[in-house]
Design an enzyme around this catalytic site. Sequence first.
Site, PDB file in Angstrom:
ATOM      1  N   TYR A   1      42.423  74.946  16.489  1.00 17.58           N
ATOM      2  CA  TYR A   1      42.069  76.566  16.543  1.00 17.58           C
ATOM      3  C   TYR A   1      42.727  77.138  15.328  1.00 17.58           C
ATOM      4  O   TYR A   1      43.714  76.651  14.709  1.00 17.58           O
ATOM      5  CB  TYR A   1      42.700  77.298  17.767  1.00 17.58           C
ATOM      6  CG  TYR A   1      41.402  76.785  19.099  1.00 17.58           C
ATOM      7  CD1 TYR A   1      40.310  77.426  18.952  1.00 17.58           C
ATOM      8  CD2 TYR A   1      42.207  76.206  20.017  1.00 17.58           C
ATOM      9  CE1 TYR A   1      39.600  77.180  20.000  1.00 17.58           C
ATOM     10  CE2 TYR A   1      41.551  75.817  21.200  1.00 17.58           C
ATOM     11  CZ  TYR A   1      40.045  76.099  21.193  1.00 17.58           C
ATOM     12  OH  TYR A   1      39.172  76.098  22.132  1.00 17.58           O
TER      13      TYR A   1
ATOM     14  N   LYS B   1      33.365  73.387  13.994  1.00 18.15           N
ATOM     15  CA  LYS B   1      32.776  73.159  15.346  1.00 18.15           C
ATOM     16  C   LYS B   1      32.342  74.691  15.984  1.00 18.15           C
ATOM     17  O   LYS B   1      33.079  75.567  15.516  1.00 18.15           O
ATOM     18  CB  LYS B   1      33.414  72.490  16.395  1.00 18.15           C
ATOM     19  CG  LYS B   1      33.032  72.654  17.660  1.00 18.15           C
ATOM     20  CD  LYS B   1      34.041  71.740  18.415  1.00 18.15           C
ATOM     21  CE  LYS B   1      33.634  71.802  19.866  1.00 18.15           C
ATOM     22  NZ  LYS B   1      33.437  72.948  20.815  1.00 18.15           N
TER      23      LYS B   1
ATOM     24  N   HIS C   1      30.562  76.318  22.554  1.00 24.95           N
ATOM     25  CA  HIS C   1      31.592  76.034  23.362  1.00 24.95           C
ATOM     26  C   HIS C   1      31.423  75.864  24.883  1.00 24.95           C
ATOM     27  O   HIS C   1      32.030  76.381  25.683  1.00 24.95           O
ATOM     28  CB  HIS C   1      32.601  77.458  23.133  1.00 24.95           C
ATOM     29  CG  HIS C   1      33.934  76.855  22.795  1.00 24.95           C
ATOM     30  ND1 HIS C   1      34.742  77.089  21.907  1.00 24.95           N
ATOM     31  CD2 HIS C   1      34.951  76.879  23.753  1.00 24.95           C
ATOM     32  CE1 HIS C   1      35.909  76.890  21.892  1.00 24.95           C
ATOM     33  NE2 HIS C   1      36.166  76.712  23.075  1.00 24.95           N
TER      34      HIS C   1
ATOM     35  N   GLY D   1      31.600  67.074  26.999  1.00 21.27           N
ATOM     36  CA  GLY D   1      33.139  67.647  27.287  1.00 21.27           C
ATOM     37  C   GLY D   1      33.672  67.523  28.763  1.00 21.27           C
ATOM     38  O   GLY D   1      34.623  67.050  29.035  1.00 21.27           O
TER      39      GLY D   1
END
Length: 360
Positions: free
Chosen positions: A129, A232, A256, A310
């Site tokens: 991040y 991303k 996300h 994920g």
Amino acid sequence: MTVIRTDDYGRVARERLPADVWDFIEGGSGDELTLAANAAAFRRARLRPRVMVDVSTVDTTRTLLGSRLATPIGIAPTAYHQLVHPDGEVATAAGADRAGALFVVAMFASRTLKDIAAASAAPLWLQLYWLRRRDAIADLAERAADAGFAALVLTADAPRLGRRLRDVRNGFAVDGRVRAVNLDAALMAASHDRRAGASALAAHAAQTFDPSLTWADLAWLRERSALPVLIKGILTGEDAAAAVAHGAAGIIVSNHGGRQLDGAIAALDALPEVVDAVAGACPVLFDGAVRGGRDALVALALGADAVLVGRPPLWALAAGGADGVADLLTGLTDELAHDMALAGRPTLADVDRRLIWGHS
């Protein structure tokens, strides 16, 4: 319970995990419209199989940024794997290694980069991040390179955290026994501060994430690391073109997991536009509700070079540790190979838009 398909791991995990941890993993933002849209997009896809094709051998191998992979199905970055299993990301990495799969390790991993790298000979990438503390980003990128990681993945869709109502209702905070050990404890303190009616993760993001991130900042990161940098969180052709223009080594089409802007386009619906905009200039990866080999096949046919999962690896980790993760990835790859054979596409090079009805 006999585990046959991906969702079976989810059922086992839900029985084993605390309710607030389950909600943290499963929840989306807002009314969870995008979370639902991601899955619905796959249900709409219809396949155009070819027949009388020699499929006695089906090849799922893929080379990505110079790394040879046994499967185009890898693990997307998710934080704090020790919330679901005491071995955390070390077990996840070991499972990915057994399956010959890519593992994108989260910035907020709960095991050290060195220990994770020691558990896998398969490629590892590190997700980042954009923090106000740029020194922390630069240090982490340097340590990732030293540990043998092969790429960096900058998450671009989180100038602030999405409003994840399940976490708000649960007053969710990360258990103090589980920490993002690759970052200073002081930097992560707010993520452990439990308050009724508030998400500690949202409070932490508000303190530490830098919302001023622009394309110009990509040069700063590329100057400080020799590792290739992927972006991303891209859902539009305009942003895909900008990423290429600013030197991105790859793009991950992602919303996300439905956890940021609620009502954003389903990742699968965005994929063809992004692929067309990139026009082969760099690899395009995909994540967003891949739950079986058919889903992976659809995304690959629409132009993804690889797909990432994920939530399912967390389910498998909770259900069976490293063995669970390996079995999940191997099972997904077996499903993909099975459907490639039935579709008359024996290699990944044969998988293109002509497979998808309405896109041929």
